[in-house]
Design a protein around this motif. Structure first.
Motif: not given
Lengths: 350, 350
Positions: A258, A261-262, A265, A269, B264-266, B268-270
């Motif tokens: 998590d 990937f956060r 993200g 972005h 959006y990045g968070t 779409s990735h969390a």
């Protein structure tokens, strides 16, 4: 020629930044430096400007006839802008002190940035080689070759040979930090005569779980013993990190995934981002990639982002001066673009 | 039949959640409710269980013969699991109180969820219609049609007609919050006899800059006056939000864009995410999409995520009971999948 050599550095990442070396999941680069002084000229601190000029011309001439440095460029500090010097300091090619040096001094840069000679820093010559990954021997052999080649053209003062070697390994230890074992490990390192520094070197704060492990003093040790000691201790640190990674993967896989990937993200972005935040986020993403659970990014791209997103690098890349606010936007754009590029074929695994 | 009707709700988003209504950039939905009681039976609080059973059978029979509710299902609370009831409460189809109701009570649900009749809540009947976007008149006409149809089959007690209408508009006011004008606006709303609630209704905290504006009391006002008052005041609030958006776009475009894309990045990735964090992040992304600077997401998908990521919804979607930790993982997966889906053609702009 100096400006061409420097611009090449801007456009093309150094060789050590373009490949993944041994243990790339744990080690970004290995650096070995030898200091040398000319026999018949006073140390830089006591030398007259004229004498320093003599050092420059002798060293440059010797470098140009050295096979290892062939085809290289000399960047005279006096001909560089403040921004260019900052750029070289960010690349660890010159010291912070040298950024504001007004007397004759400079940097001889071999093609590919594999070997460099800093001229008239604290010593007349500081020969440095950098390689990707954990490969002290290779860096050590390379710097010794340069030293031998220059030795045949210059007369070195050898009275104080001991203490003239500095080697450092730039490591990534996120698991030791997350499992709170890092303090103990760092204490162990300093107890065996090694030093640990943060991301930017001496006195800098720890950022992104990146550390530079280096020999603190070589007094009483031969150069070979120094290298072997650093190699052995660093290997122990890396093993501790690997063990901590296994524990985390077993006990906190999901939380790590998590976090990784956060971070990816956000990196991919954000529209405005500071250099420090990039380091911290790249660290998290790099961790995921190293663990094999990460997003589709490669270690080389991530390593390059650490270097390329520093203030002077951004301004050289953008070919203009930028305020901090402008840099934060340009940096975010650069990061997004680099992460969106197709990934190069991964190098040989370590 | 009850379970089939409920499962349909799970698999297919409600019509009001599948379309973008007028002012979709500012308003998620408009809801109008009419309370009615049967003339010859005591109010629910004082009614015997047998009398409540009579209410259920009369109301269900009337609903089945109502053209507006044709083809609908009756969900008897007694036949639903705790999870099913939670699901209906999350969808705002039954009240929190009704979740734990043990006496005869239930929900009549028209096809498409456009109109519903809650049976034996505080009132014998609570007729509700929901439409997408800001369209009080349409919701009001629809609920009146249902009321007229049922009125021909049931005998309503009209002694207290006034006070039996509740209308509410679910609005998104990020700019008023960011520019710190929201307190003043909310104060103005309550001064004209309207109420403002948070995301989950009465007593709930403000989440994601979402607010429900509703009439607090209709005493002294006709139903038409109530509707007109809510419409007028809400329109003023929306105009204030639009003005604040213009100011922000002009003065803080980059910061807003950064905030929106990071969210959006968070999202779409969390890999692990709480319901509250989803609401806050969806709010930020929704803001960007509404401003036209946002990532490629559509308002309908974002509105659906607000509903679908609630605890009971997740468990119904996953067809199993889940602990909070399991839900946080399932929620993150759902959000990523929904955001990655191709976007439906946008509806007519408001």
């Amino acid at each position: 020629m100096s400006s061409a050599g420097l611009n090449q550095l801007v456009d093309k990442p150094s060789r050590w930044l373009s490949e993944a070396g041994p243990n790339a999941d744990l080690v970004l680069s290995t650096r070995v430096r030898l200091a040398r002084n000319l026999r018949d000229i006073p140390f830089t601190q006591r030398a007259a400007e004229e004498e320093m000029g003599i050092v420059v011309s002798r060293v440059v001439s010797a470098c140009q006839s050295s096979p290892s440095l062939a085809g290289g460029d000399f960047l005279a500090m006096g001909e560089l802008t403040e921004l260019d010097r900052q750029f070289l300091a960010e690349r660890h090619l010159i010291s912070r002190e040298m950024v504001s040096e007004v007397r004759p001094a400079g940097l001889f840069l071999a093609a590919g940035e594999g070997a460099t000679v800093m001229v008239n820093e604290e010593d007349h010559l500081r020969l440095t080689t950098v390689v990707a990954g954990f490969e002290i021997d290779r860096a050590w052999e390379a710097v010794r070759r340069v030293e031998e080649e220059l030795d045949s053209a210059l007369e070195f003062a050898y009275s104080e040979e001991l203490g003239y070697l500095t080697a450092s390994v730039f490591v990534h230890l996120p698991s030791l930090v997350l499992t709170k074992r890092i303090r103990q490990v760092l204490r162990g390192i300093s107890q065996v005569g090694l030093a640990v520094r943060g991301f930017y070197g001496e006195g800098s704060e720890i950022l992104g779980n990146f550390f530079q492990i280096s020999n603190q003093t070589t007094l009483g040790l031969s150069e070979r013993e120094t290298i072997e000691n650093l190699e052995k201790v660093t290997r122990q640190v890396l093993e501790a990190e690997v063990r901590a990674r296994r524990v985390l993967l077993k006990e906190a896989h999901l939380q790590i995934e998590d976090k990784v990937f956060r971070a990816y993200g956000t990196l991919s972005h954000a529209r405005v981002i500071s250099a420090h935040e990039v380091i911290n986020l790249v660290s998290a993403v790099r961790f995921g990639v190293a663990l094999g659970i990460g997003p589709e990014a490669d270690l080389t791209t991530l390593n390059q982002l650490l270097v390329m997103t520093q203030p002077a690098h951004l301004q050289k890349l953008g070919k203009r001066e930028m305020t901090e606010a402008e840099r934060n936007v340009f940096r975010a754009t650069l990061v997004r673009e680099r992460l969106a590029e197709p990934h190069p074929t991964p190098g040989p695994a370590s």
